[in-house]
Design an enzyme around this catalytic site. Sequence first.
Site, mmCIF file in Angstrom:
data_model
loop_
_atom_site.group_PDB
_atom_site.id
_atom_site.type_symbol
_atom_site.label_atom_id
_atom_site.label_comp_id
_atom_site.label_asym_id
_atom_site.label_seq_id
_atom_site.Cartn_x
_atom_site.Cartn_y
_atom_site.Cartn_z
ATOM 1 N N SER A 216 3.020 -10.312 3.224
ATOM 2 C CA SER A 216 2.940 -9.645 4.508
ATOM 3 C C SER A 216 3.750 -10.432 5.547
ATOM 4 O O SER A 216 4.948 -10.635 5.358
ATOM 5 C CB SER A 216 1.474 -9.477 4.918
ATOM 6 O OG SER A 216 1.342 -8.556 5.965
ATOM 7 N N GLU A 335 0.178 0.563 -0.456
ATOM 8 C CA GLU A 335 0.122 -0.437 0.610
ATOM 9 C C GLU A 335 -0.705 0.000 1.815
ATOM 10 O O GLU A 335 -1.600 -0.704 2.278
ATOM 11 C CB GLU A 335 1.538 -0.786 1.087
ATOM 12 C CG GLU A 335 2.383 -1.559 0.097
ATOM 13 C CD GLU A 335 2.118 -3.056 0.132
ATOM 14 O OE1 GLU A 335 1.192 -3.500 0.840
ATOM 15 O OE2 GLU A 335 2.848 -3.786 -0.555
ATOM 16 N N HIS A 438 -2.549 -2.944 0.319
ATOM 17 C CA HIS A 438 -1.980 -4.151 0.909
ATOM 18 C C HIS A 438 -2.919 -5.332 0.722
ATOM 19 O O HIS A 438 -4.123 -5.237 1.002
ATOM 20 C CB HIS A 438 -1.743 -3.910 2.404
ATOM 21 C CG HIS A 438 -0.935 -4.955 3.086
ATOM 22 N ND1 HIS A 438 0.405 -5.152 2.840
ATOM 23 C CD2 HIS A 438 -1.269 -5.878 4.034
ATOM 24 C CE1 HIS A 438 0.860 -6.125 3.604
ATOM 25 N NE2 HIS A 438 -0.143 -6.597 4.334
#
Length: 527
Positions: A216, A335, A438
């Site tokens: 990220s 995600e 995610h």
Amino acid sequence: MGLVVSLALLVGCSQGVTATPRQQAPAAQAGPAVVQTADGAVRGVVAPGYRVFNGVPYAAAPAGPHRFQPPQPAAPWPGVRDATKPGLRCVQDTSFDPDYGRPTGEDCLNLNIWTPDGAGRSSRKPVMVWIHGGGFLNGSADIYDARWLATQGDIVVVTVNYRLGTLGFLAHPALSPDGDVGNYGLADQQAALRWVRDNIAEFGGDPTKVTIAGESAGAMSVCDHLVAPESAGLFRAAILQSGPCQAQADRATAERVSAEYATSVGCSDPAAIAECLRSRPVKELQSAPLYVGFGPDKLTGPVTGTDRLPVDPMTDIALGAMPRIPVLIGSNGDEFAMFAALQYLKDRGLPPYPKLLADTFGPDAPAVAQHYPLDVFGGNEGLAYSAAVTDSVFACPTDRIASGLARTNPVYAYEFNDRTAPAPDPLRVVPFPVGASHSLELRYLFDVGGAPPLNPAQRELSDQMVAYWSQFVKDGNPAVSGLPEWPQLGTDGAAKRMSLQTAQLTLTEDFGARHNCPFWATLKGAR
């Protein structure tokens, strides 16, 4: 929601003033728990198969006159410093963080070192430096228990704290007479990499074999280090997980928003802005100016057009000007489902699908609605919205980055596709599955709590991923005996990516088509 959610929420839980020369601290008593650094000795924890040293300072506290300045060297300490417990987390808003009880503070520039048995000055191991995610607003190094990578992978792992939010990235021109504004958090990461270069051999790491890695915002940071002049030569390979490089603020935007922020906290006198910001109580600076992002939420972060980060990494990718180093890069199959789920929980539902698309894609919303019709997703707004944003914000930018790098670099691409990956409790009560969302791949590499444990099939996938990642750290090629071959990403239309899933690892060639990347490339605002 945007990328401003900390991993802690999900798992439950340099250029500066020249410093005076440092004096070498006295040598400490020998033993596996004690290691001598350039600043002094540290005592860590010896456990079966590994050692860990927590909260080791790599720079001085960036407080008082050092606030909004590049990091300065840590002061040497006498005797043996306790490194058995985590150091402070960097200042961040903990109001929505279930781990809020853990202390934060400005004296947070510390790191943790995990070493396998057998690592020593005569038997040095390759090193992975892990940069945590959290939207550049929150997160910390000690969330990532790296013992699997150390023991199974036989590598040294270093996890790093760096300044966040306002304290890490405020780009007010009054704070820097030479005009190199913002990017203090990025400068911290560079200081940590220099610390690794200068000290990791004492822990059994090889300073010539360093791979930088992150997820990220951590992966976005890795993107920046690929083009940042002061990062050159500090690593030999890179791993980018779920962090497309498009979230960069240009200098003009960052300075404008930072000026508005300074006024909002009562620092508007042109002659005293810097002093005012440096003297403000830290609690008043836990929020952050908003630079760039997607949809209704935005995030702060590194600033381009500055001495520390002269160019946008995406520009350099297009020009093929990245360093010629191996890169492992990928994203998760679903995600954005986690962010949609968090928005659902926060607002007790999602807005109507047309509004979701309009708020996120603006004038492109009608085209997106045609390409992602609600009835294809069984009328479920969460699934349809998640698919559209996953493809536009994560999958296709990652595909573009990987393909661009593959023209000049050895690139190994993956997609994490375990759609039954353990998720934190709150995410399992929304009316749509979060799937391979995610951050959920992280618990296959690190021992992070806050969710049901991996089942036997997932444990096997975890072992495979640890083996691939560790082998890449060792020689820049994830070639593991007994596991499927992971080929380099080609530049032709049949580019192969490793699909990481339970039951059987597979190679796929349809990533761009499955995520509708040709469609997203046609949009005026394509990322």
